[in-house]
Design an enzyme around this catalytic site. Structure first.
Site, mmCIF file in Angstrom:
data_model
loop_
_atom_site.group_PDB
_atom_site.id
_atom_site.type_symbol
_atom_site.label_atom_id
_atom_site.label_comp_id
_atom_site.label_asym_id
_atom_site.label_seq_id
_atom_site.Cartn_x
_atom_site.Cartn_y
_atom_site.Cartn_z
ATOM 1 C CD GLU A 160 -1.802 1.692 2.863
ATOM 2 O OE1 GLU A 160 -1.545 2.876 3.136
ATOM 3 O OE2 GLU A 160 -2.102 0.844 3.721
ATOM 4 C CG HIS A 161 3.281 2.565 3.336
ATOM 5 N ND1 HIS A 161 3.819 3.536 4.146
ATOM 6 C CD2 HIS A 161 2.215 2.076 4.016
ATOM 7 C CE1 HIS A 161 3.124 3.620 5.267
ATOM 8 N NE2 HIS A 161 2.144 2.735 5.217
#
Length: 796
Positions: A87-88
């Site tokens: 996600e990052h």
């Protein structure tokens, strides 16, 4: 195809959406269902993508705050945190936008009202919202390219996930240590005992599949993740065949579909993602387990730091009516001072509060219900177990009062009417879990239909809820009793385990690996432009820290009280307000003790999660009198104050002060009222407000007024036409000064804040000062974000 403007005029968004027909083809999508949802003033359009099978739901509503969200079912089978790190990492650059952090660059270039991403236990969601049509197009391009075509560079993985780095990056002879944004973020997450407990509870109640692991990442498991594994997880999970798209608002659906098809979906073929979560196998007998945590130095009662909960596995959340019923049942059992479990567990003072895990949880494939206490003594363990079992028997025997059930259904009706500006985001979050497991998201939105069906079930079977309690609680063998107690060596053991993990990694390194680590970290520093920002950020050198950076201004002083009701209950609501102002009761010491303990426990639990806010408040307190008040009423001063009150054996002295505080705070002469109502009801509401004001004024005794200190503020430009002076209330004894403060707390996370005194709300430069944090805040992110989590600057 649609050739109109981005936001059509004339008919409503819902009416336009009703013109779609089942089977209609639109830009590679096929319409599957069109449903009017009058409860929420919207029309839902369900579609599927012909080539990939991607699912799509559009909620057409007359709301200019349009929202987009794409979510993927992400079901890891280990605790390396791969979905969280991914996600990052996908937000660190993509094929069309290969620049460093396009996501954060858009934050101060976009007109967005919301931008973020979330990692849940079994899905990852990327939502944004904006009121500007062109901005929506731009953000949609960035988001689509980020999730489907990310760069996923190894250096991004090093930054966002984990890496080995020398304590002094420019000195290859200094000690190696673990670094990384997610690595440090999760160390901070598990510094909160209640979050740690909730994670253990889920892992142990659902041990057979993805819920047995930590999707966000367990700090000691994160260093086992490789860059190759990250890329493989993206390839297998971030595919349109595993995606669910959601759009909301008044912008035309056709434009969304065309852009999504052209920029993303047209480049994929259908796949068969193996991401489904199988139902948990039901236990044939209950289980008991125990975990430990760190001691809480700010606990209301130092000898009562144990937690005990019983958690029951319930039904499948895709059965939307059954989930709705169980959610209502949960509220009836635990919500409010008249609920059975509140009376049985909270009122006797056995614990400080319910555990934060208590209640209905519909975030997993099979829902669960948890009941238990925090802040209790270990000696009360068997007592709490007995009370829970006895309370369940009592509910089965006596059921619930009709008035309780009616009040709860009334609350649901109010919630449907009371819709905030972030309604689209709330809707996306509400349907996410059920839709993630192929449930019907539209059925979830038909709240009135579920309420009507629930009333009918009660009418046909008066013991309907009692039968549910018998089935899901009394006769349920899939029950986990989990206790947690403090361990004085908890942090020490964690440090030892991390050191052991570090040494294992170091032992496997060759001389070439050491050289590679040193050179890559130096390259990272050059690439990310890492510099020391200021002497105030020297804590960046501390191992395992998370940095939250804010600049803000406090301009308010007062309290806000609010309520809402249905139109038919307007007189009753104002009668309640009159009772609060005219005849409050301050004679129940036991009730006060319960509230004090709950407040003290909540404040203590929230320090590790909201430490950046406490740091901001503390940093500002010496710069402005309102900031000093904010620290007193909402900062670390308040945490320590509530702890002292909770430790008092006799609260009679506190009770005696409450009427005086009430007279000062609820003074109608200092009160301002704001009313929101439909045009048809505005005159009625205004009349009720006038009667309320007259009622409380008539019952008020004349008292000597408190004279505030008023100072006259001269204009900056005496020649200006609008150069009238202003009179402001001031604190005569307050003198601004600089002060550095340090709080030592037992957490694996640090919080740093620097506060600058600027101008008041009435000043001509206030607007410019409100924009200033956006300018100074985002460069900090690029400089210190390589190894820490940095929050944007703020303003008050």
């Amino acid at each position: 195809s649609f050739k109109g403007s981005w936001r059509s005029r004339g008919s409503s968004a819902g009416e336009r959406a009703l013109q779609y027909t089942v089977g209609q083809k639109i830009h590679g999508f096929t319409v599957k269902e069109v449903t009017a949802v009058p409860d929420l003033f919207l029309t839902s359009v369900k579609l599927s993508h012909d080539a990939t099978g991607a699912q799509y739901l559009h909620a057409a509503r007359d709301d200019s705050n349009n929202l987009f969200s794409v979510q993927f079912r992400t079901t890891p089978m280990d605790s390396t945190g791969v979905p969280h790190i991914l996600e990052h990492t996908v937000l660190c650059g993509s094929q069309r936008f290969p620049c460093r952090d396009p996501f954060f660059k858009m934050l101060n270039r976009s007109l967005s009202t919301f931008m973020n991403a979330f990692t849940a236990s079994d899905y990852t969601m990327y939502p944004f919202s904006t009121q500007n049509a062109k901005d929506f197009q731009n953000l949609l391009s960035v988001y689509l390219d980020a999730v489907f075509f990310p760069c996923l560079r190894e250096l991004d993985f090093w930054q966002e996930g984990w890496r080995l780095e020398h304590k002094t990056p420019t000195d290859p002879s200094s000690l190696l240590m673990f670094k990384g944004v997610v690595f440090n973020e999760m160390k901070g997450e598990f510094s909160d005992n209640e979050r740690l407990y909730a994670q253990h509870l889920q892992n142990k109640l659902l041990p057979d599949h993805t819920y047995a692991v930590v999707s966000g990442g367990e700090p000691l498991a994160i260093p086992d993740l490789t860059w190759e594994q990250l890329k493989h997880f993206h390839a297998t999970h971030y595919h349109p065949s595993n995606a669910r798209f959601f759009t909301y608002g008044d912008l035309p659906l056709e434009q969304h579909l065309q852009q999504i098809e052209e920029e993303a979906l047209s480049k994929f073929e259908r796949a068969e993602p193996n991401t489904a979560v199988p139902p948990q196998k039901h236990w044939d007998k209950p289980r008991v387990d125990h975990v430990t945590c760190m001691p809480d130095a700010l606990a209301p009662d130092p000898v009562k730091q144990n937690t005990l909960c019983m958690s029951y596995l319930l039904g499948d959340i895709t059965d939307t009516f059954e989930a709705f019923t169980l959610s209502l049942l949960s509220s009836l059992m635990i919500s409010g001072p008249n609920s059975p479990f509140y009376k049985a567990l909270i009122e006797p003072g056995i614990g400080s509060d319910f555990s934060s895990s208590v209640g209905f949880d519909g975030s997993t494939r099979l829902a669960s219900f948890t009941i238990g206490l925090q802040g209790m003594a270990e000696a009360d363990t068997e007592t709490v177990k007995h009370i829970i079992a006895q309370s369940i028997d009592d509910i089965i025997a006596t059921g619930f009062e009709e008035e309780q059930i009616g009040a709860l259904l009334h609350k649901i009706e109010i919630q449907m009417k009371h819709q905030s500006t972030s309604f689209g985001l709330a809707l996306a979050s509400y349907i996410a879990s059920c839709w993630n497991h192929d449930g019907d998201p539209v059925q979830l939105l038909k709240i009135s239909e579920n309420v009507s069906r629930f009333r009918q079930c009660l009418k046909e079977n008066p013991r309907y809820l009692q039968d549910k309690v018998q089935h899901y609680f009394k006769d349920n063998t899939h029950r986990l009793t989990l206790t947690m107690s403090p361990d004085e060596r908890f942090l020490e053991k964690q440090a030892e385990a991390e050191e052991q993990k570090l040494q294992q990694k170091i032992q496997n390194l060759s001389h070439a690996d050491h050289k590679d680590i040193y050179e890559k970290v130096l390259f990272c520093f050059r690439w990310f432009h890492v510099v020391v920002v200021a002497s105030g950020l020297q804590l960046l050198a501390v191992q395992s820290t998370t940095i939250y950076a804010f600049v803000f201004i406090l301009v308010f002083q007062g309290i806000i009280l609010s309520s809402s009701c249905l139109d038919r209950n307007l007189p009753d609501m104002f009668q309640l307000w009159s009772d609060i102002f005219n005849s409050p009761h301050f004679d129940d010491e036991q009730r006060l003790r319960v509230l004090v303990m709950m407040s003290a426990q909540e404040l203590s639990n929230g320090i590790s999660y909201s430490g950046h806010m406490y740091a901001m408040t503390s940093a500002a307190r010496t710069l402005a009198p309102t900031a000093d008040l904010q620290e007193t009423f909402g900062g670390m001063d308040q945490v320590k104050f509530m702890k002292r009150i909770a430790e008092m054996t006799d609260l009679a002295s506190v009770l005696r002060k409450l009427p005086r505080i009430k007279r000062h705070l609820l003074n109608p002469e200092n009160m301002r009222c704001a009313v929101n109502a439909t045009p048809q009801k505005m005159s009625d509401a205004a009349g009720e407000v006038e009667r309320f004001m007259g009622n409380i004024a008539a019952n008020r005794k004349e008292r000597k007024p408190v004279r505030p200190t008023v100072v006259e503020v001269r204009p900056l430009d005496p020649q200006a036409a609008s150069s009238a002076s202003r009179k402001l209330i001031s604190e005569p004894h307050f003198k601004p000064c600089q002060m550095k403060t340090y709080f030592q707390l037992p957490f694996n996370v640090n919080f740093v804040s620097e506060c600058v005194r600027t101008v008041p709300f009435s000043h001509a430069d206030y607007a410019r000062s409100k924009l200033h944090p956006d300018v100074v805040g985002f460069p900090w992110r690029s400089r210190v974000g390589t190894s820490r989590k940095v929050y944007p600057a703020g303003h008050r």
